[in-house]
Scaffold this active site. Structure first.
Site, PDB file in Angstrom:
ATOM      1  N   GLY A  46       0.828  -1.195   0.000  1.00  0.00           N
ATOM      2  CA  GLY A  46       0.000   0.000   0.000  1.00  0.00           C
ATOM      3  C   GLY A  46       0.863   1.246   0.000  1.00  0.00           C
ATOM      4  O   GLY A  46       2.047   1.197   0.361  1.00  0.00           O
ATOM      5  N   GLN A  51       2.808  10.032   1.466  1.00  0.00           N
ATOM      6  CA  GLN A  51       4.126   9.390   1.475  1.00  0.00           C
ATOM      7  C   GLN A  51       4.988   9.814   0.288  1.00  0.00           C
ATOM      8  O   GLN A  51       6.207   9.629   0.313  1.00  0.00           O
ATOM      9  CB  GLN A  51       3.988   7.861   1.459  1.00  0.00           C
ATOM     10  CG  GLN A  51       3.525   7.282   2.792  1.00  0.00           C
ATOM     11  CD  GLN A  51       3.468   5.775   2.714  1.00  0.00           C
ATOM     12  OE1 GLN A  51       2.495   5.216   2.208  1.00  0.00           O
ATOM     13  NE2 GLN A  51       4.508   5.111   3.202  1.00  0.00           N
ATOM     14  N   CYS A  99       6.096  -0.264   7.100  1.00  0.00           N
ATOM     15  CA  CYS A  99       5.711   0.881   6.281  1.00  0.00           C
ATOM     16  C   CYS A  99       6.865   1.233   5.350  1.00  0.00           C
ATOM     17  O   CYS A  99       8.026   1.193   5.760  1.00  0.00           O
ATOM     18  CB  CYS A  99       5.399   2.064   7.197  1.00  0.00           C
ATOM     19  SG  CYS A  99       4.935   3.567   6.320  1.00  0.00           S
ATOM     20  N   LEU A 100       6.537   1.575   4.105  1.00  0.00           N
ATOM     21  CA  LEU A 100       7.586   1.928   3.148  1.00  0.00           C
ATOM     22  C   LEU A 100       8.356   3.170   3.591  1.00  0.00           C
ATOM     23  O   LEU A 100       9.481   3.383   3.163  1.00  0.00           O
ATOM     24  CB  LEU A 100       6.985   2.160   1.757  1.00  0.00           C
ATOM     25  CG  LEU A 100       6.410   0.918   1.066  1.00  0.00           C
ATOM     26  CD1 LEU A 100       5.756   1.305  -0.251  1.00  0.00           C
ATOM     27  CD2 LEU A 100       7.483  -0.144   0.842  1.00  0.00           C
ATOM     28  N   HIS A 141      -4.045   1.004   7.655  1.00  0.00           N
ATOM     29  CA  HIS A 141      -2.720   1.627   7.692  1.00  0.00           C
ATOM     30  C   HIS A 141      -2.649   2.813   6.719  1.00  0.00           C
ATOM     31  O   HIS A 141      -2.173   3.901   7.087  1.00  0.00           O
ATOM     32  CB  HIS A 141      -1.670   0.565   7.336  1.00  0.00           C
ATOM     33  CG  HIS A 141      -0.259   1.068   7.271  1.00  0.00           C
ATOM     34  ND1 HIS A 141       0.708   0.704   8.176  1.00  0.00           N
ATOM     35  CD2 HIS A 141       0.344   1.918   6.395  1.00  0.00           C
ATOM     36  CE1 HIS A 141       1.847   1.315   7.859  1.00  0.00           C
ATOM     37  NE2 HIS A 141       1.661   2.049   6.783  1.00  0.00           N
ATOM     38  N   GLU A 142      -3.129   2.607   5.487  1.00  0.00           N
ATOM     39  CA  GLU A 142      -3.034   3.673   4.483  1.00  0.00           C
ATOM     40  C   GLU A 142      -3.971   4.838   4.809  1.00  0.00           C
ATOM     41  O   GLU A 142      -3.612   6.002   4.625  1.00  0.00           O
ATOM     42  CB  GLU A 142      -3.334   3.129   3.082  1.00  0.00           C
ATOM     43  CG  GLU A 142      -2.380   2.032   2.602  1.00  0.00           C
ATOM     44  CD  GLU A 142      -0.912   2.359   2.793  1.00  0.00           C
ATOM     45  OE1 GLU A 142      -0.532   3.536   2.718  1.00  0.00           O
ATOM     46  OE2 GLU A 142      -0.131   1.424   3.038  1.00  0.00           O
ATOM     47  N   HIS A 145      -2.534   7.124   7.264  1.00  0.00           N
ATOM     48  CA  HIS A 145      -1.547   8.066   6.704  1.00  0.00           C
ATOM     49  C   HIS A 145      -2.205   9.397   6.320  1.00  0.00           C
ATOM     50  O   HIS A 145      -1.586  10.453   6.412  1.00  0.00           O
ATOM     51  CB  HIS A 145      -0.892   7.481   5.448  1.00  0.00           C
ATOM     52  CG  HIS A 145       0.338   6.658   5.718  1.00  0.00           C
ATOM     53  ND1 HIS A 145       1.443   7.158   6.357  1.00  0.00           N
ATOM     54  CD2 HIS A 145       0.640   5.375   5.413  1.00  0.00           C
ATOM     55  CE1 HIS A 145       2.384   6.212   6.442  1.00  0.00           C
ATOM     56  NE2 HIS A 145       1.916   5.119   5.877  1.00  0.00           N
TER      57      HIS A 145
HETATM   58 NI    NI Z   1       2.861   3.284   5.602  1.00  0.00          NI
END
Ligand code: NI
Length: 188
Positions: A46, A51, A99-100, A141-142, A145
């Site tokens: 995701g 981000q 998380c990226l 999670h997304e 953000h």
């Molecule tokens: Ni993340």
């Protein structure tokens, strides 16, 4: 399409609230196309617009719920959600999350096991999606953000890589046991 830089957790942009999207225009489509390419390259489940430094309410989530039931690749399973809202949630799951924007960091996070999300597609058309297991986790999670929430603030504790490996191995075993009975492919 172009790759965009993924912001790291030290960037304060990730702590800000994203704005509602009202123009479903070419600019949005370019953003979504770039996010798709960036997500694929990063091999993630995701990605949220903040981000990549854009404070707008747009996320991508790989819907892995039915990955074993057809021949679609992960890339084809990417769902674009504009202005997503969680309408309903049920059950709980506790598992490792990453998380990226925080490479190599994992935490133990409790999430709903099932969520119903309302969103719009890239043309503004409303739709609803159900997510369970890992997809429910990714949706939560997304969407977090978009409100400037990073998973580490929700984590009961951070996990070492050894712990994450052990949890994944346990999940694989569960899958092997389940697969004979036609059970779920992905468990969290
Ligand atoms: Ni993340």
């Amino acid at each position: 399409m172009a790759l965009r830089n993924i912001l790291r957790d030290t960037d304060k942009t990730l702590l800000k609230k994203s704005r509602v999207i009202t123009d479903f225009n070419k600019r949005l489509h370019v953003l979504l196309d770039d996010m798709r390419e960036t997500l694929a390259q990063a091999n993630g489940l995701g990605l949220a617009a903040p981000q990549v430094g854009v404070l707008r309410r747009a996320v991508l989530v790989v819907d892995i719920n039915d990955i074993d039931q057809d021949s679609q690749t992960l890339e084809e399973k990417v769902v674009e959600l504009i202005n997503p809202r969680i309408l309903a949630r049920s059950g709980t799951q506790s598992g490792s999350e990453g998380c990226l924007s925080l490479p190599g960091v994992y935490g133990l996070v409790t999430r709903p096991d099932l969520v119903k999300v309302a969103a719009q597609d890239r043309y503004g058309k409303p739709f609803e999606i159900w997510g369970k297991g890992l997809t429910a986790r990714a949706l939560c999670h997304e969407i977090d953000h978009l409100d400037g929430i990073i998973f580490t603030t929700l984590a009961e504790r951070l996990l070492t890589e050894e712990e994450v490996d052990a949890m994944n191995a346990a999940d694989d075993e569960e899958y092997e046991e389940d697969s004979g009975e036609g059970g779920d492919l992905i468990r969290e």
